[in-house]
Design an enzyme around this catalytic site. Structure first.
Site, short mmCIF file in Angstrom:
data_model
loop_
_atom_site.label_atom_id
_atom_site.label_comp_id
_atom_site.label_asym_id
_atom_site.label_seq_id
_atom_site.Cartn_x
_atom_site.Cartn_y
_atom_site.Cartn_z
N LYS A 199 0.78 -0.95 -0.16
CA LYS A 199 -0.38 0.19 -0.11
C LYS A 199 0.91 1.28 -0.02
O LYS A 199 1.90 1.56 1.23
CB LYS A 199 -0.91 -0.41 0.86
N GLY A 202 5.43 1.99 6.50
CA GLY A 202 4.13 2.78 5.93
C GLY A 202 3.93 2.40 4.51
O GLY A 202 3.08 3.05 4.23
N SER A 220 -1.04 -4.52 7.78
CA SER A 220 -2.69 -5.47 6.62
C SER A 220 -2.53 -5.64 5.43
O SER A 220 -3.89 -6.28 5.03
CB SER A 220 -3.04 -3.13 6.68
N ASP A 233 -5.71 0.69 8.03
CA ASP A 233 -5.76 0.15 7.07
C ASP A 233 -6.36 -1.18 6.38
O ASP A 233 -6.56 -1.25 4.66
CB ASP A 233 -4.46 0.11 6.39
#
Length: 270
Positions: A10, A95, A100, A130
């Site tokens: 992500k 990050g 997730s 997330d």
């Protein structure tokens, strides 16, 4: 039958932090996007749940049985049990929504095998802010704490992307705590490309204060002539977007030679 999924990395093309809430969370507006590579998971029916981890970053998972993959399994009906294998290819506390994304991959495997139960979105949100976005792993806008999602058609699908992490773990909590509390305005509207180019990441400055090498990563990426370079999430991973694959591969090669100690991954936006 064995199921397999990629836990897509992500990135936050934009991340606007609007205010601190009384419950300690933050109101934010973010543009989620996903890279076509990441961790890899497989699962096979078994008499009980088990989780085996391997891969470059497997040693960074403190407690495999208390981690988010195990919690995702507990939250979803999937028969007697599953033996899950996780190849941890994404850095931890980076990050990139790695944990997730892993949980999102579990949701998709359960969906393939049994379908998802009613209320699965709430179960996903309980695991982490997330996770709901990572279940579908398609470009979307997140508001609230990031769990209220709105679909958006992406004009950046297929865009070449380079991810770079200086092998520095940056926990999310301290970065949010270091945010200065100033509301710098809402996320812009328009196409995905326009939002990304006109948007910002409000966690970049506090993350750099905690982990100064992030500034070096951003400078190195910007020197490769992308049309956008920005930190993702709360760091320390940064991404660069390029117009062509040739530019991407030239940049990846240049950085690999200059900073061989930095982790990198190349791919395309989904």
């Amino acid at each position: 039958m064995t199921f397999s999924e990629t836990a897509y990395a992500k990135i936050n093309l934009a991340l606007h932090v609007r205010r601190r809430r009384e419950d300690g969370y933050h109101e934010l507006e973010t543009l989620f996007a996903f890279v076509d590579d990441g961790d890899r998971l497989s699962a096979a029916p078994a008499s009980t749940d088990s989780l085996a981890t391997h891969g470059e970053f497997a040693g960074k998972i403190d407690d495999p049985f208390g981690n988010i993959v195990a919690k995702a399994l507990l939250a979803l009906p999937h028969g007697k049990g599953w033996a899950v294998e996780l190849e941890k290819r994404l850095p931890v506390a980076a990050g990139l929504g790695g944990g997730s994304a892993d949980a999102g991959a579990v949701f998709r495997m359960v969906e393939s095998a049994h379908g998802l139960p009613d209320g699965w979105q709430a179960k996903a949100a309980k695991l982490g802010a997330d996770v709901p976005a990572c279940v579908r792993s398609t470009t979307c806008i997140g508001t609230g704490t990031g769990t209220d999602l709105a679909a958006i058609e992406s004009d950046l699908t297929g865009t070449p992307v380079l991810l770079v992490n200086p092998r520095a773990a940056v926990p999310t909590g301290p970065v949010f705590k270091a945010w200065d509390g100033l509301d710098r305005g809402p996320m812009p509207t328009g196409s995905v490309r326009a939002i990304a180019l006109e948007g910002r990441n409000d966690l970049e400055a506090p993350a750099i204060a905690i982990c100064p090498v992030i500034a070096q990563v951003l400078a190195a990426l910007r020197a490769t002539d992308p049309f956008l370079a920005r930190m993702s999430g709360s760091g320390a991973t940064c991404f660069a977007l390029y117009e062509t694959e040739a530019q991407l591969h030239a940049a990846a090669e240049k950085l690999a030679k200059a900073r061989p100690e930095w982790w990198q991954m190349t791919g395309k936006l989904r």
